[in-house]
Design a protein around this motif. Structure first.
Motif, PDB file in Angstrom:
ATOM      1  N   LEU A 346       0.832  -1.197   0.000  1.00 28.17           N
ATOM      2  CA  LEU A 346       0.000   0.000   0.000  1.00 28.17           C
ATOM      3  C   LEU A 346       0.866   1.247   0.000  1.00 28.17           C
ATOM      4  N   THR A 347       0.406   2.260  -0.709  1.00 31.67           N
ATOM      5  CA  THR A 347       0.972   3.596  -0.613  1.00 31.67           C
ATOM      6  C   THR A 347      -0.116   4.568  -1.050  1.00 31.67           C
ATOM      7  N   SER A 348       0.163   5.850  -1.069  1.00 30.92           N
ATOM      8  CA  SER A 348      -0.830   6.834  -1.505  1.00 30.92           C
ATOM      9  C   SER A 348      -0.131   7.940  -2.269  1.00 30.92           C
ATOM     10  N   ASP A 349      -0.929   8.693  -3.060  1.00 29.92           N
ATOM     11  CA  ASP A 349      -0.365   9.800  -3.820  1.00 29.92           C
ATOM     12  C   ASP A 349      -0.796  11.120  -3.218  1.00 29.92           C
ATOM     13  N   ARG A 350      -0.389  12.209  -3.841  1.00 31.90           N
ATOM     14  CA  ARG A 350      -0.671  13.544  -3.307  1.00 31.90           C
ATOM     15  C   ARG A 350      -2.135  13.929  -3.450  1.00 31.90           C
ATOM     16  N   HIS A 351      -2.903  13.179  -4.257  1.00 32.14           N
ATOM     17  CA  HIS A 351      -4.339  13.430  -4.358  1.00 32.14           C
ATOM     18  C   HIS A 351      -5.112  12.793  -3.205  1.00 32.14           C
ATOM     19  N   GLY A 352      -4.460  11.917  -2.430  1.00 29.22           N
ATOM     20  CA  GLY A 352      -5.132  11.238  -1.339  1.00 29.22           C
ATOM     21  C   GLY A 352      -5.722   9.902  -1.727  1.00 29.22           C
ATOM     22  N   SER A 353      -5.475   9.429  -2.954  1.00 26.74           N
ATOM     23  CA  SER A 353      -5.965   8.119  -3.362  1.00 26.74           C
ATOM     24  C   SER A 353      -4.972   7.043  -2.948  1.00 26.74           C
ATOM     25  N   LEU A 354      -5.498   5.885  -2.579  1.00 25.56           N
ATOM     26  CA  LEU A 354      -4.659   4.767  -2.173  1.00 25.56           C
ATOM     27  C   LEU A 354      -4.211   3.987  -3.398  1.00 25.56           C
ATOM     28  N   ILE A 355      -2.950   3.605  -3.441  1.00 27.60           N
ATOM     29  CA  ILE A 355      -2.392   2.811  -4.530  1.00 27.60           C
ATOM     30  C   ILE A 355      -1.994   1.460  -3.971  1.00 27.60           C
ATOM     31  N   VAL A 356      -2.431   0.390  -4.628  1.00 27.82           N
ATOM     32  CA  VAL A 356      -2.223  -0.969  -4.132  1.00 27.82           C
ATOM     33  C   VAL A 356      -1.629  -1.821  -5.241  1.00 27.82           C
ATOM     34  N   SER A 357      -0.562  -2.526  -4.931  1.00 30.03           N
ATOM     35  CA  SER A 357       0.002  -3.479  -5.886  1.00 30.03           C
ATOM     36  C   SER A 357      -0.627  -4.845  -5.667  1.00 30.03           C
ATOM     37  N   SER A 358      -0.753  -5.603  -6.749  1.00 37.86           N
ATOM     38  CA  SER A 358      -1.297  -6.958  -6.691  1.00 37.86           C
ATOM     39  C   SER A 358      -0.333  -7.866  -7.442  1.00 37.86           C
ATOM     40  N   LYS A 359       0.519  -8.518  -6.704  1.00 43.11           N
ATOM     41  CA  LYS A 359       1.568  -9.338  -7.299  1.00 43.11           C
ATOM     42  C   LYS A 359       0.992 -10.501  -8.085  1.00 43.11           C
ATOM     43  N   ASP A 360      -0.077 -11.115  -7.593  1.00 39.69           N
ATOM     44  CA  ASP A 360      -0.648 -12.299  -8.226  1.00 39.69           C
ATOM     45  C   ASP A 360      -1.323 -11.994  -9.554  1.00 39.69           C
ATOM     46  N   THR A 361      -1.837 -10.771  -9.721  1.00 42.86           N
ATOM     47  CA  THR A 361      -2.568 -10.424 -10.944  1.00 42.86           C
ATOM     48  C   THR A 361      -1.786  -9.497 -11.865  1.00 42.86           C
ATOM     49  N   ASN A 362      -0.541  -9.179 -11.514  1.00 43.46           N
ATOM     50  CA  ASN A 362       0.316  -8.315 -12.346  1.00 43.46           C
ATOM     51  C   ASN A 362      -0.324  -6.958 -12.598  1.00 43.46           C
ATOM     52  N   LYS A 363      -0.893  -6.370 -11.548  1.00 45.74           N
ATOM     53  CA  LYS A 363      -1.575  -5.089 -11.692  1.00 45.74           C
ATOM     54  C   LYS A 363      -1.243  -4.159 -10.533  1.00 45.74           C
ATOM     55  N   VAL A 364      -1.393  -2.868 -10.804  1.00 47.76           N
ATOM     56  CA  VAL A 364      -1.336  -1.836  -9.774  1.00 47.76           C
ATOM     57  C   VAL A 364      -2.651  -1.083  -9.838  1.00 47.76           C
ATOM     58  N   TYR A 365      -3.366  -1.026  -8.719  1.00 43.69           N
ATOM     59  CA  TYR A 365      -4.696  -0.423  -8.664  1.00 43.69           C
ATOM     60  C   TYR A 365      -4.660   0.903  -7.918  1.00 43.69           C
ATOM     61  N   ILE A 366      -5.639   1.731  -8.231  1.00 44.71           N
ATOM     62  CA  ILE A 366      -5.930   2.920  -7.440  1.00 44.71           C
ATOM     63  C   ILE A 366      -7.305   2.722  -6.833  1.00 44.71           C
ATOM     64  N   LEU A 367      -7.388   2.816  -5.518  1.00 35.93           N
ATOM     65  CA  LEU A 367      -8.648   2.676  -4.807  1.00 35.93           C
ATOM     66  C   LEU A 367      -9.097   4.045  -4.336  1.00 35.93           C
ATOM     67  N   PRO A 368     -10.283   4.503  -4.739  1.00 40.93           N
ATOM     68  CA  PRO A 368     -10.749   5.818  -4.320  1.00 40.93           C
ATOM     69  C   PRO A 368     -11.016   5.857  -2.829  1.00 40.93           C
ATOM     70  N   VAL A 369     -10.811   7.011  -2.235  1.00 40.81           N
ATOM     71  CA  VAL A 369     -10.932   7.126  -0.784  1.00 40.81           C
ATOM     72  C   VAL A 369     -12.382   7.089  -0.312  1.00 40.81           C
ATOM     73  N   ASP A 370     -13.354   7.156  -1.245  1.00 37.11           N
ATOM     74  CA  ASP A 370     -14.746   7.057  -0.819  1.00 37.11           C
ATOM     75  C   ASP A 370     -15.208   5.612  -0.723  1.00 37.11           C
ATOM     76  N   GLY A 371     -14.318   4.654  -1.016  1.00 33.43           N
ATOM     77  CA  GLY A 371     -14.664   3.245  -0.867  1.00 33.43           C
ATOM     78  C   GLY A 371     -15.487   2.679  -1.988  1.00 33.43           C
ATOM     79  N   LYS A 372     -15.613   3.385  -3.100  1.00 34.07           N
ATOM     80  CA  LYS A 372     -16.419   2.903  -4.219  1.00 34.07           C
ATOM     81  C   LYS A 372     -15.562   2.857  -5.471  1.00 34.07           C
ATOM     82  N   GLY A 373     -15.602   1.714  -6.140  1.00 32.72           N
ATOM     83  CA  GLY A 373     -14.928   1.599  -7.415  1.00 32.72           C
ATOM     84  C   GLY A 373     -13.506   1.090  -7.293  1.00 32.72           C
ATOM     85  N   LEU A 374     -12.936   0.759  -8.410  1.00 36.42           N
ATOM     86  CA  LEU A 374     -11.585   0.227  -8.478  1.00 36.42           C
ATOM     87  C   LEU A 374     -11.023   0.584  -9.844  1.00 36.42           C
ATOM     88  N   ARG A 375      -9.840   1.147  -9.866  1.00 37.65           N
ATOM     89  CA  ARG A 375      -9.243   1.539 -11.135  1.00 37.65           C
ATOM     90  C   ARG A 375      -7.891   0.874 -11.294  1.00 37.65           C
TER      91      ARG A 375
END
Length: 412
Positions: A346-375
């Motif tokens: 886990l880490t976060s950017d200057r916008h306040g969004s959480l960034i999560v790596s997923s080693k098993d799926t070869n992806k890096v996601y951004i999770l919005p801080v409102d708890g809805k959605g996945l990018r």
């Protein structure tokens, strides 16, 4: 005439269509027209237009973009000054056209809103987005600035904390020390060697380090001058994830050792070294907030995120109130046909969004801080293979550590 325009024969004096009988039409078999799925939308001037499943339309006065190709078809300028001559057809089945919202291809015709909405700019969905939330800042297309490999003498990079001037501290799997590298992978310095491998570490604004070590109940502290102290000692528990808040407080994930009663918990330590809060259960004081906390991260809004095991990210407030959880099959997104969500770091950017790596799926996601959605920000198309360690530097660039000691610095 455009092939998608409607052909309306003139009405006779009796209110019916004037039709001339063709003698050969009776004997000639009728050709079965090819079926084309389509729907109708109404232009601003009242005429009907047909939209087919091939992305073709009869919008003579519009500039539109199809989702089945990158060609942009330009039409003559609209002669109505009060209508914006632009419409965007998106791959989510919607089209925004002349300040009205319509169903495209999958819907049942036009659905103008009851009130004329305010004019707004229509954004085309990012090609790597998955369930994009409207509250997430638009990051654009990611660009890899540089790629390098760390030393073969080090293990795989499990955590990155960038500091000034293109340098970063890294934790490597199986090693009992931390290494300082530059943005070419060159080793610049390292910490003292501890008795066992390092689980996690954090650095505050004064460059003081907090380190958790396997088989040690202490949270080790290391000053920039090399002085070693203890930031806390938790007998019966193994400290795992550790993080520092913007105001200098310390967050530590604790897991009970065999024979220790109680749940896994998160402790908050003040700048003076006092434990100010212990968070372990929901408001019912029975249900645990988490079972296997590995990593912890706090964003600038004060929300705390904990990676719980390999399948969940739990979000809580500073007083321990459970806000939401992203599970293995993130419930707030339609995941039919999608891979499962297995968080790594886990880490976060200057916008306040959480960034999560997923080693098993070869992806890096951004999770919005409102708890809805996945990018999805990064995947295999960007050369991201088994991402784990993450960090954001002062310029807003994302450092991503992948397998075979590859490390990418990415602008997004």
């Amino acid at each position: 005439m455009d092939k998608n325009h409607l052909t309306i024969p003139p009405l006779g004096s009796g209110g019916s269509f004037n039709r001339k009988t063709d003698p050969e039409a009776v004997a000639r078999p009728k050709e079965r027209p090819k079926h084309i799925n389509h729907s109708y939308i109404r232009n601003a001037d009242g005429t009907l237009a047909k939209v087919t499943n091939f992305g073709d339309t009869s919008l003579d006065h519009l500039h539109y973009v199809t989702v089945f190709g990158e060609d942009k078809h330009r039409r003559r300028r609209h002669h109505y000054e009060d209508v914006e001559p632009t419409g965007d057809i998106l791959d989510n089945g919607n089209v925004t056209l002349d300040k009205f919202q319509f169903d495209y291809l999958f819907g049942g015709g036009s659905r103008p809103k009851s009130e004329k909405p305010k004019e707004k700019v229509t954004e085309i969905e990012h090609p790597y987005s998955r369930g994009l939330s409207s509250s997430i800042p638009y990051y654009g297309s990611p660009q890899i600035l540089t790629t390098f490999n760390t030393s073969r003498k080090l293990g795989e990079v499990s955590k990155i904390i960038p500091i000034e001037s293109g340098k970063a501290w890294i934790n490597t799997v199986g090693d009992s020390f931390l290494t300082l590298i530059d943005n070419t992978g060159k080793r610049l310095n390292r910490t003292p060697i501890y008795d066992n491998c390092i689980w996690d570490f954090a650095v505050n604004r004064k460059h003081k380090m907090y380190i958790t070590v396997d088989r040690s109940s202490q949270v080790h502290a290391l000053t920039p001058y090399g002085d070693q102290t203890a930031a806390g000692n938790f007998l019966g528990y193994q400290p795992y994830g550790v993080a520092v808040t913007d105001d200098g407080r310390l967050l530590v994930c604790l897991r009970p050792l065999a024979g220790t009663q109680g749940h896994s918990k998160l402790v908050i330590i003040s700048k003076t070294g006092q434990v100010t809060r212990e968070l372990e259960t929901h408001e019912d004081r029975k249900t645990p907030l988490f079972t296997d906390p590995y990593n912890v991260h706090c964003i600038k809004s004060g929300k705390i995120f904990i990676r719980d095991g390999n399948t969940r990210v739990v979000c809580i407030s500073e007083n321990g109130k459970h806000l939401y959880t992203w599970s293995n099959h993130h419930d707030d997104v339609n995941t039919e046909g999608e891979e499962v969500f297995n968080p790594s770091r886990l880490t976060s950017d200057r916008h306040g969004s959480l960034i999560v790596s997923s080693k098993d799926t070869n992806k890096v996601y951004i999770l919005p801080v409102d708890g809805k959605g996945l990018r999805c920000l990064l995947d295999l198309t960007h050369g991201i293979h088994a991402p784990c360690g993450l960090g954001v530097d002062n310029d807003g660039n994302l450092w991503v550590a992948c397998k075979e000691r590859a490390l990418h610095i990415i602008k997004y």
